[in-house]
Design a protein around this motif. Structure first.
Motif, PDB file in Angstrom:
ATOM      1  N   CYS A   1       0.843  -1.192   0.000  1.00  0.00           N
ATOM      2  CA  CYS A   1       0.000   0.000   0.000  1.00  0.00           C
ATOM      3  C   CYS A   1       0.877   1.241   0.000  1.00  0.00           C
TER       4      CYS A   1
ATOM      5  N   SER B   1       5.788   1.623  -1.647  1.00  0.00           N
ATOM      6  CA  SER B   1       6.365   1.715  -2.981  1.00  0.00           C
ATOM      7  C   SER B   1       7.885   1.822  -2.885  1.00  0.00           C
TER       8      SER B   1
ATOM      9  N   GLY C   1      -1.738  -5.764  -6.536  1.00  0.00           N
ATOM     10  CA  GLY C   1      -0.759  -4.680  -6.596  1.00  0.00           C
ATOM     11  C   GLY C   1       0.048  -4.747  -7.884  1.00  0.00           C
TER      12      GLY C   1
END
Ligand code: 4AZ
Length: 878
Positions: free
Chosen positions: A824, A828, A860
């Protein structure tokens, strides 16, 4: 005179040395023949069968006979065949002689063999060493007995030694073979004496010695009229065989230590030289630990790093005794352990022995351990009442003590039923199958549970339950942590689904394709929804799992109709090509996968294509994923260069199950990028001492070796400023295409147990669809401790449909389509790693973006490392 009759002048040497026809002069008789004659005489004398008797022997004789005759032919001149008279006379006689010779030869060989076997094997003395202990009933323990060089020790040792020798002498299977007994230590109770005894026993008597030593009856003080009042009354004389090499070095006390716990204090000890120098080779070290008589010992290894575990690697063994005997061994440790792995052990009495055995090579740091005394546990278990409550094995999460029996009687209000939920369960004894549970176990309503188990529930149909816990004398584990709960039999799981095992799970987990109940009861009797595929065996699985190379149904029915016929090859991009086109030198799939693994042997040079691995020499090989796989595939070995990557330092992780917290050192390449004053912003991956791979370039400090954000100033954490950030020039901040950057650190980091680089895959590396990959994530869960998740690489076409055509070839989808597990915001830049068959971990992707987080059917999206590999190489040289 017949030519073959011995001449009186035959030289003695020729008679002995010659083989017929070699050295033997013709006028001499060969020695074989002389023997023959002697034997013949002996045969007559013994009244052996007359000519023709060979018929009464087994059929092998004629052939031996003829063979021998042939041999004789070589050097003995026979009468011409025409002289039939002589032939008749001599022929049968010769046969008799030869036969007798063979019999005698066989007899002599047999006797020689038997004698050889007797002296060489049966009678060879074998050295045997037994370690043991005995209890002296009529003696008081003195503190001085703890010091083996005190006069008090020597005096009692002498007495015990002669008592042991007396016991041995009285036993015919023991006495004659006893060589030496050495008393090594004493402890309280009244006095327990520890000793080892050495024996030299002929091989054929070894079994009876072992049996006699194992038989407690034979090791009792026998009634001896001369010893009406033996000075020492001994009982419980117990001895176990040990490896003589270990027992023998016990004479050398250069690495023997005796430590007594001090009231209210923790005592530390380490391997020789720790931490500045590694422990020695070929060492045998003993640490005898003692506590006061009414106490037991708690021992903890604070750090432990030994040679990686192999059959003959260095090891530590801890015993619940002062004798290193297997039936009292508590644990055998080798390799290294994450700091969070529980290495605390409890004794049943007031003594413990730690031994270190090292081999001739490989030196490692060793250990630092601490111990202290605590009151002996009087009882465990008890009566537990109420609606709910928790209980654990003694000293949980430390290893429970050996030789324990605890009983818990649990009772909830009479209108309710009771169930016990084990949140942690580690009751594992090496070598004991979970089907038998003969040593350590938990027993509920007659059923035994042992081994390592993930969360499970045992329910009763009444308001009472009795739970027993038993640990035997050897090998202990960390035990269990459990809770009891009352439940309403008509609604055991209010608002939830009840597994047939009694476990309650979220209703959303019912019929979702995942086996959440261990018995699969949440996936039975389901009606498959629109989005589900019905397996032949009746299970319902998400349609996206069909044809993903994973047998999700269990009967493989989700992988059967996957578009490629039997005589065609399925490419990595799902295309089917005729099998004949595989390995034909042409890229028929379009992604090179039909030309990827055409030779497993490597070193087969093939024309270079974009999908073939290129060695540094410029030659290409056809093997798929040859980098750092442990085999040298390129002639110049370049495929195995720069392979100090992708391995974790700790071989033993802590056994936190259920939770998804990462262990310290589990992801040593994970980097946490911080902006001053804002803490963790995003992740990155360490790919060398100076370079990070990362997406979303921007004012950072890199934290390495950080598992818990709350522990930023921890001793193992390294921080570095960023020297430069190179972002991909094609990065599109609208589509997130080419979402990659590399960061150079101001100064290189030092590789440690918790800071290690990850391997970069070659651009041709294949990560197949359906492969389980690991993402180490932090922010997805809002946790402060780095989290981990196992997720799957999803088919690109399927994922592109789910994410409305937003994927580019530089992206890949990884996740769990039922939702719940995902990276989430804040994750990143973080690594997505693949464990390869060589056990090395490779960076497969970098967390990039997603449609929300952890939603159903919204996996994702990760930057695809292989598509961006050349750019990384260009800018980092790696
Ligand atoms: C982010 O914004 C982010 N669910 C990373 C990964 C995902 C979503 C958002 C995937 O850093």
């Amino acid at each position: 005179m017949d030519k073959h009759v011995q001449s009186p002048s035959c030289p003695r040497e020729a008679q002995i040395r010659s083989r017929c026809g070699e050295l033997c002069p013709h006028h001499c008789q060969c020695w074989e023949e002389r023997i023959l004659q002697d034997l013949l005489q002996a045969a007559l004398w013994l009244d052996l069968p007359k000519p023709g008797f060979e018929n009464s022997f087994p059929t092998i004789l004629p052939s031996l006979l003829s063979q021998d005759m042939n041999n004789l032919d070589e050097g003995v001149e026979f009468l011409p065949a025409m002289n039939s008279k002589k032939m008749e006379k001599r022929g049968p006689k010769r046969q008799v002689v030869v036969t007798v010779l063979i019999i005698v030869f066989l007899l002599v060989s047999l006797t020689t063999g038997l004698l050889f076997w007797h002296f060489k094997y049966r009678n060879t003395p074998v050295q045997k060493v037994f370690n043991g202990h005995l209890r002296v009933l009529n003696w008081e323990f003195l503190d001085a007995y703890e010091n083996s060089s005190s006069p008090e020790f020597s005096m009692l040792a002498k007495k015990v030694k002669s008592t042991v020798e007396e016991i041995y002498r009285n036993h015919a299977d023991i006495g004659p073979y006893h060589r030496e007994t050495v008393i090594t230590a004493f402890s309280e109770g009244s006095v327990i004496a520890y000793y080892w005894s050495e024996f030299l026993v002929p091989k054929y008597r070894e079994g009876s010695l072992d049996r006699a030593m194992a038989d407690k009856q034979s090791l009792v003080q026998r009634w001896n009229p001369r010893l009406r009042n033996p000075m020492l009354k001994v009982e419980s004389v117990i001895a176990f065989p040990v490896d003589p090499s270990i027992a023998h070095s016990a004479r050398d006390n250069s690495c023997m230590f005796s430590l007594h716990a001090k009231e209210g204090e923790v005592t530390s000890f380490t391997t020789p030289g720790f931490p500045n120098s590694p422990y020695p080779n070929n060492a045998l070290c003993y640490w005898a630990l003692r506590a006061d008589a009414s106490s037991s010992i708690s021992l903890t290894f604070k750090t432990l790093e030994l040679e990686p575990c192999r059959d003959d690697s260095d090891y530590i063994k801890v015993y619940d005794s002062l004798s290193p005997v297997e039936p009292h061994a508590l644990v055998r440790l080798c390799g290294n352990y994450a700091p969070s792995y529980n290495l605390t052990f409890l004794s049943s009495q007031n003594v413990m022995l730690v031994t270190l055995v090292t081999n001739k090579e490989g030196r490692f740091p060793g250990f630092k351990a601490e111990f202290f005394q605590l009151p002996k546990m009087k009882a465990c278990g008890g009566i537990l009442k109420g609606d709910s409550g928790t209980f654990t094995t003694p000293y949980y999460p430390a290893h429970y003590p050996p030789d324990m029996d605890c009983v818990w009687n649990i009772e909830v209000p009479s209108i309710k039923n009771v169930k016990v939920r084990f949140n942690m369960f580690f009751v594992l004894e090496p070598g004991i199958p979970v089907s038998s549970c003969t040593k350590d176990y938990v027993q509920i309503n007659g059923t035994r549970y042992c081994g390592e188990r993930s969360q499970f529930v045992v329910a009763s149909t009444t308001n009472k339950i009795e739970l027993r816990f038993h640990s035997d004398q050897s090998y202990t584990d960390t035990g269990f942590s459990a809770e009891f709960l009352s439940y309403d039999s008509s609604d055991p799981c209010p608002g939830k689904f009840t597994c047939n095992t009694g476990r309650c799970i979220d209703r959303s987990m019912r019929c979702d394709g995942w086996l959440d109940c261990v018995d699969g009861s949440d996936e039975r009797s389901c009606t498959c929804t629109e989005q589900q595929f019905r397996c032949q065996n009746g299970w319902c699985k998400p349609k996206f799992w069909v044809c993903d190379n994973v047998n999700d149904c269990g009967d493989n029915s989700d992988e059967l109709q996957c578009g490629c016929s039997a005589d065609s090859f399925k490419c990595n991009n799902e295309k089917c090509v005729p099998s004949t086109q595989k390995c034909d030198g042409k890229d028929d799939c379009g992604d090179g996968s039909d030309e990827g693994s055409c030779s497993t042997a490597g070193q087969t040079t093939v024309p270079c294509k974009e999908y073939t691995y290129k060695c540094r020499s410029g030659r290409c090989i056809s093997k798929q994923n040859p980098e750092c796989d442990g085999e040298q595939d390129c002639e110049d070995h370049s495929d195995e260069d720069n392979c100090n990557c992708g391995l974790r330092s700790y071989v033993r992780k802590s056994r936190i199950v259920g939770g998804q917290n990462s262990d310290v050192g589990e992801w040593p390449w994970q980097v946490s990028l911080h902006v001053k004053g804002q803490g963790h912003i995003c992740g990155a991956s360490l790919v060398s001492a100076s370079w990070l791979v990362y997406s979303d370039p921007s004012l950072w400090t890199a934290y390495l070796g950080l598992t818990d954000q709350g522990d930023r100033s921890g001793p193992n954490v390294q921080t570095r400023k960023i020297k430069r950030i190179i972002s991909h020039p094609f990065f599109n901040d609208y589509t997130y295409d080419y979402d990659i950057a590399v960061l150079e650190l101001q100064s290189p980091v030092t590789f440690t147990a918790v800071v290690q680089p990850i391997c970069l895959p070659d651009a041709t590396h294949n990560f197949p669809v359906g492969k389980d990959l690991c993402s180490s994530i932090l922010a997805g869960t809002g946790a402060s401790i780095l989290q981990k998740a196992e997720i799957r690489l999803i088919n690109q076409t399927v994922c592109n449909q789910l994410l409305t055509d937003q994927l580019t070839p530089r992206m890949m989808c990884v996740g769990i389509l039922t939702g719940g597990v995902d990276a989430c915001q804040g994750d990143s830049g973080g690594p997505l790693v693949s464990v390869e068959p060589s056990s090395r971990m490779f960076l497969a992707g970098v967390v990039s973006w997603g449609d929300g987080c952890a939603q159903r059917n919204k996996p994702g999206v990760y930057s695809r490392l292989t598509s961006l590999r050349d750019w990384i190489q260009e800018h980092t040289g790696l």
